[in-house]
Scaffold this motif. Structure first.
Motif, PDB file in Angstrom:
ATOM      1  N   GLN A 183      52.971   1.840  92.798  1.00  0.00           N
ATOM      2  CA  GLN A 183      52.694   2.817  91.745  1.00  0.00           C
ATOM      3  C   GLN A 183      53.943   3.615  91.387  1.00  0.00           C
ATOM      4  N   ARG A 184      54.765   3.908  92.396  1.00  0.00           N
ATOM      5  CA  ARG A 184      55.983   4.685  92.133  1.00  0.00           C
ATOM      6  C   ARG A 184      56.910   3.968  91.168  1.00  0.00           C
ATOM      7  N   TRP A 185      57.070   2.665  91.355  1.00  0.00           N
ATOM      8  CA  TRP A 185      57.964   1.904  90.484  1.00  0.00           C
ATOM      9  C   TRP A 185      57.441   1.883  89.048  1.00  0.00           C
ATOM     10  N   PHE A 186      56.137   1.691  88.897  1.00  0.00           N
ATOM     11  CA  PHE A 186      55.560   1.671  87.559  1.00  0.00           C
ATOM     12  C   PHE A 186      55.613   3.055  86.918  1.00  0.00           C
ATOM     13  N   LEU A 187      55.355   4.087  87.736  1.00  0.00           N
ATOM     14  CA  LEU A 187      55.426   5.452  87.218  1.00  0.00           C
ATOM     15  C   LEU A 187      56.858   5.805  86.829  1.00  0.00           C
ATOM     16  N   ALA A 188      57.840   5.382  87.642  1.00  0.00           N
ATOM     17  CA  ALA A 188      59.247   5.640  87.318  1.00  0.00           C
ATOM     18  C   ALA A 188      59.627   4.997  85.991  1.00  0.00           C
ATOM     19  N   ALA A 189      59.141   3.771  85.757  1.00  0.00           N
ATOM     20  CA  ALA A 189      59.442   3.097  84.493  1.00  0.00           C
ATOM     21  C   ALA A 189      58.856   3.859  83.312  1.00  0.00           C
ATOM     22  N   SER A 190      57.617   4.302  83.447  1.00  0.00           N
ATOM     23  CA  SER A 190      56.977   5.032  82.354  1.00  0.00           C
ATOM     24  C   SER A 190      57.689   6.362  82.087  1.00  0.00           C
ATOM     25  N   LEU A 191      58.052   7.071  83.156  1.00  0.00           N
ATOM     26  CA  LEU A 191      58.769   8.339  82.982  1.00  0.00           C
ATOM     27  C   LEU A 191      60.160   8.117  82.407  1.00  0.00           C
ATOM     28  N   GLY A 192      60.804   7.014  82.804  1.00  0.00           N
ATOM     29  CA  GLY A 192      62.124   6.710  82.255  1.00  0.00           C
ATOM     30  C   GLY A 192      62.076   6.447  80.764  1.00  0.00           C
ATOM     31  N   ILE A 193      61.030   5.754  80.315  1.00  0.00           N
ATOM     32  CA  ILE A 193      60.864   5.535  78.877  1.00  0.00           C
ATOM     33  C   ILE A 193      60.676   6.863  78.158  1.00  0.00           C
ATOM     34  N   ALA A 194      59.888   7.759  78.774  1.00  0.00           N
ATOM     35  CA  ALA A 194      59.597   9.049  78.149  1.00  0.00           C
ATOM     36  C   ALA A 194      60.809   9.978  78.131  1.00  0.00           C
ATOM     37  N   PHE A 195      61.691   9.829  79.101  1.00  0.00           N
ATOM     38  CA  PHE A 195      62.806  10.766  79.256  1.00  0.00           C
ATOM     39  C   PHE A 195      63.735  10.778  78.048  1.00  0.00           C
ATOM     40  N   TRP A 196      64.112   9.597  77.557  1.00  0.00           N
ATOM     41  CA  TRP A 196      65.167   9.533  76.542  1.00  0.00           C
ATOM     42  C   TRP A 196      64.770  10.155  75.206  1.00  0.00           C
ATOM     43  N   PRO A 197      63.571   9.902  74.658  1.00  0.00           N
ATOM     44  CA  PRO A 197      63.213  10.596  73.408  1.00  0.00           C
ATOM     45  C   PRO A 197      63.207  12.112  73.544  1.00  0.00           C
ATOM     46  N   VAL A 198      62.676  12.621  74.672  1.00  0.00           N
ATOM     47  CA  VAL A 198      62.636  14.070  74.866  1.00  0.00           C
ATOM     48  C   VAL A 198      64.054  14.628  74.958  1.00  0.00           C
ATOM     49  N   LEU A 199      64.950  13.916  75.644  1.00  0.00           N
ATOM     50  CA  LEU A 199      66.334  14.373  75.759  1.00  0.00           C
ATOM     51  C   LEU A 199      67.014  14.440  74.400  1.00  0.00           C
ATOM     52  N   TYR A 200      66.940  13.356  73.636  1.00  0.00           N
ATOM     53  CA  TYR A 200      67.645  13.318  72.348  1.00  0.00           C
ATOM     54  C   TYR A 200      67.103  14.363  71.386  1.00  0.00           C
ATOM     55  N   TYR A 201      65.792  14.512  71.333  1.00  0.00           N
ATOM     56  CA  TYR A 201      65.225  15.523  70.431  1.00  0.00           C
ATOM     57  C   TYR A 201      65.566  16.939  70.904  1.00  0.00           C
ATOM     58  N   ALA A 202      65.558  17.161  72.222  1.00  0.00           N
ATOM     59  CA  ALA A 202      65.875  18.498  72.737  1.00  0.00           C
ATOM     60  C   ALA A 202      67.318  18.881  72.422  1.00  0.00           C
ATOM     61  N   LEU A 203      68.216  17.918  72.525  1.00  0.00           N
ATOM     62  CA  LEU A 203      69.616  18.210  72.242  1.00  0.00           C
ATOM     63  C   LEU A 203      69.834  18.603  70.787  1.00  0.00           C
ATOM     64  N   ARG A 204      68.967  18.135  69.895  1.00  0.00           N
ATOM     65  CA  ARG A 204      69.053  18.548  68.492  1.00  0.00           C
ATOM     66  C   ARG A 204      68.970  20.067  68.368  1.00  0.00           C
ATOM     67  N   VAL A 205      68.153  20.684  69.226  1.00  0.00           N
ATOM     68  CA  VAL A 205      67.902  22.120  69.144  1.00  0.00           C
ATOM     69  C   VAL A 205      68.836  22.896  70.060  1.00  0.00           C
ATOM     70  N   VAL A 206      68.967  22.440  71.294  1.00  0.00           N
ATOM     71  CA  VAL A 206      69.709  23.194  72.304  1.00  0.00           C
ATOM     72  C   VAL A 206      71.210  23.051  72.122  1.00  0.00           C
ATOM     73  N   MET A 207      71.685  21.821  71.874  1.00  0.00           N
ATOM     74  CA  MET A 207      73.121  21.568  71.725  1.00  0.00           C
ATOM     75  C   MET A 207      73.352  20.657  70.529  1.00  0.00           C
ATOM     76  N   PRO A 208      73.181  21.169  69.323  1.00  0.00           N
ATOM     77  CA  PRO A 208      73.229  20.320  68.126  1.00  0.00           C
ATOM     78  C   PRO A 208      74.580  19.659  67.885  1.00  0.00           C
ATOM     79  N   ALA A 209      75.636  20.178  68.470  1.00  0.00           N
ATOM     80  CA  ALA A 209      76.959  19.586  68.264  1.00  0.00           C
ATOM     81  C   ALA A 209      77.275  18.477  69.267  1.00  0.00           C
ATOM     82  N   LEU A 210      76.450  18.343  70.290  1.00  0.00           N
ATOM     83  CA  LEU A 210      76.722  17.361  71.341  1.00  0.00           C
ATOM     84  C   LEU A 210      76.410  15.953  70.846  1.00  0.00           C
ATOM     85  N   ARG A 211      77.294  15.028  71.170  1.00  0.00           N
ATOM     86  CA  ARG A 211      77.095  13.620  70.820  1.00  0.00           C
ATOM     87  C   ARG A 211      77.030  12.804  72.099  1.00  0.00           C
ATOM     88  N   LEU A 212      75.988  12.037  72.261  1.00  0.00           N
ATOM     89  CA  LEU A 212      75.827  11.203  73.451  1.00  0.00           C
ATOM     90  C   LEU A 212      76.486   9.841  73.209  1.00  0.00           C
TER      91      LEU A 212
END
Length: 639
Positions: free
Chosen positions: A37-66
């Protein structure tokens, strides 16, 4: 291409598993789950992480480029945290439990059926894939989620969900592959993970047998979501991968709140944060799928409030609901608030745009219930675009029989009510209120494999339960092997599940586009074969549709989200003049005032079957056939 493909798959594993495992390791939340379950949960959370990060950076650090360096640094940091936190516990992560390696084999087989198609057909199919590729390219180039499709088109992206490109752009940068390759392989990799949420729900709440069968149903039995490969509906697919896990995490978080409340510390707040992360990511990946998830979350919250231990437990559950809701709103706000500000804006006249977040047509002065977008499909189409008839029958049997098993009854009822509410969402357009008509039955049927997997998994567990009770024999192993045999047969169907008419691009067309780059002006406009989808959305019907991406030249067809921009009506008008050439080649002169310089006819037969008659068009004055190779023709016009 083989090494590039291997490198891309390795990047995908790292990109998805490392952030997910970092969250589990740092919080010690992995201890609440079994190893597999941990491996499957890690995969699901990993998929979720990147959209939240990119959208959050729009607001918190709009000048940052990944860019590449920052992405590598971030992943190395995560890997270091995992190594440090799990230095004494790494061995237990590979004690996968009952049938663990068999289940990983099922997952590997599912991934193979998806990735082999990406290998055999290296260009994304049909129409949505073009704007997916263009946005991937812009995200990779700028290191940020773009706010407009410029320079490719004057289309603002406020109303469009951009979460998928927070995955495809890093893949492009880290694997060093073109945008269309990064898109295709990321989408097919996610497609291969389509059953992990169903597995987690069933494994956590029902049994390992139910979870294994559910994984097989979604991954290998059902033609959906494997068929998304032909349609390019990659944003909806990505959101549906995360959807079941989000609901499960909400359930787990509310259970923690009911047991401990504010005194629970990390045991309460870790699942709360992870649940909110998953909910927010679902919306960022696809606005409409968030609408499908919402009634399920309401049901989960409602069940949690029905505790039998008095007011204190209900109060703690209510606090948990508020905490998850507020945190999910904060995380989702960078994507949803700007979109809703436009979506809910009063129309200037007639009926407001409906479904604009998905690029569907704007409707004015019409009765919504009369539009083909809603009424064209009925329940009879379920077997054609949802699940096969035999899977539907098994799912219904699973629902009915599982009601007789006390420990599964309420969970099955909950999913059943969710299905009813989804059908209700599909008919909201009958109210003729534009803001509520955000979906149709077609899109909902495309997600039918999720409840089908849950119900059939429960059916397997019910059969095992009654057999053990009545004749003291557990048929779990025979049932699993029967399911695997059906999965083996289904794997051949998944690999051959193709619609060639939706495969526009070819190697010959890419050769022609390299010629375009070298031999045509940068501001050249190409008329391309066009098909009018539902009478409202003209789109390219062969490889010419891909000219903007491969050559940076413009075409008459636009992209499938052109209705989000101010030039949509103009594009529709020009497209009508282009399609008029099929019946009246002599009308070619009408394209000259529109600035058309070339006509393009691709190698593959256009979707819809109508192609430019280049021989007749070449006989007209002011035209010259400037390219004719391997079935691709380019005609210069309007000399």
């Amino acid at each position: 291409m083989l090494w590039a493909e291997i490198r891309t798959v390795l990047v995908l594993f790292i990109l998805i598993l490392v952030p997910g495992w970092a969250m589990l390791a740092v919080t010690d939340y992995w201890r609440k789950w079994e190893a597999l379950q941990r491996w499957f949960l890690a995969a699901s959370l990993g998929i979720a992480f990147w959209p939240v990060l990119y959208y959050a950076l729009r607001v918190v650090m709009p000048a940052l480029r990944l860019g590449t360096n920052k992405l590598v640094l971030l992943l190395v940091l995560f890997a270091a945290l995992i190594t440090w936190k799990l230095r004494k516990d790494w061995k237990v992560q590979f004690s996968l439990g009952q049938w663990g390696w068999v289940i990983l084999g099922i997952l590997a087989a599912t991934l193979y059926t998806r990735l082999i198609l990406a290998h055999r057909f290296p260009y994304p199919a049909w129409t949505d894939s073009l704007h997916h590729t263009l946005i991937t390219e812009l995200t990779a180039l700028t290191g940020q989620l773009p706010k407009t499709l410029e320079p490719y088109a004057n289309i603002p992206l406020t109303m469009y969900h951009l979460g998928l490109y927070a995955l495809t752009a890093p893949v492009q940068l880290l694997a060093k592959v073109p945008s269309h390759t990064a898109l295709l392989w990321t989408a097919q990799f996610l497609n291969g993970l389509c059953g992990i949420g169903v597995f987690l729900v069933l494994d956590k709440k029902v049994s390992r047998l139910a979870a294994a069968v559910g994984l097989l149903v979604v991954g290998l039995w059902s033609f959906m979501p494997a068929w998304y490969f032909n349609w390019g509906r990659f944003t909806q697919l990505a959101a549906q991968v995360v959807l079941p896990t989000g609901a499960l995490l909400v359930w787990e978080a509310l259970q923690a709140w009911k047991e401990a409340g504010f005194r629970g510390g990390s045991d309460v707040w870790t699942p709360t944060v992870l649940a909110a992360l998953s909910l927010a990511a679902t919306g960022m990946l696809h606005f409409r799928v968030a609408g499908y998830l919402l009634p399920l979350i309401f049901l989960v919250c409602g069940v949690s409030l029905l505790g039998r231990k008095g007011k204190n437990e209900r109060l703690r559950a209510l606090c948990g609901i508020v905490a998850i809701g507020l945190l999910a709103f904060v995380l989702l706000a960078p994507a949803m608030v700007p979109a809703l500000s436009i979506y809910l804006r009063p129309p200037e006249s007639g009926i407001a745009p409906t479904g604009a977040a998905d690029g569907t047509a704007e409707m004015q002065d019409q009765d919504i219930a009369t539009l083909d977008y809603f009424d064209k499909f009925t329940f009879k189409t379920l077997y054609g675009i949802g699940v096969q008839k035999w899977i539907f029958i098994l799912a219904v049997a699973g629902f009915v029989i599982s009601l007789l098993v006390k420990r599964m009854r309420w969970g099955v009822v909950l999913v059943g009510v969710w299905v009813v509410l989804l059908i209700g969402e599909g008919f909201l357009y009958k109210l003729n209120i534009a803001t509520l008509a955000f979906s149709n039955m077609t899109a909902i049927m495309l997600a039918a494999y999720l409840p089908a997997g849950l119900f059939i998994g429960c059916l397997a567990e019910s059969l095992d339960h009654f057999s053990s009770k009545l004749i003291s024999y557990s048929p779990a192993v025979p049932l699993l092997w029967l399911a695997i045999i059906l999965g083996y047969v289904g794997a051949f169907a998944r690999v051959s599940g193709l619609e060639p008419s939706r495969q526009f691009m070819s190697g010959a067309d890419e050769t022609a586009m390299n010629w375009i780059i070298k031999n045509t002006p940068s501001d050249a406009l190409f008329a391309v074969n066009t098909y009018d989808w539902m009478g409202t959305h003209p789109h390219g019907s062969d490889a010419g549709f891909w000219i903007p991406y491969f050559t940076q030249r413009q075409t008459t067809a636009g992209v499938m989200i052109s209705d989000l921009g101010p030039d949509f009506d103009e594009m529709v008008t020009v497209s009508k003049e282009v399609t008029a050439l099929y019946s009246s080649p002599g009308e070619l002169a009408a394209l000259c005032p529109q600035g058309v310089d070339y006509l393009y006819s691709g190698k593959t037969n256009p979707y819809g079957g109508k192609d430019f008659d280049m021989a007749k068009l070449d006989e007209l004055p002011g035209t010259t056939l400037v390219f004719d190779q391997d079935g691709v023709q380019i005609l210069q016009v309007c000399h």
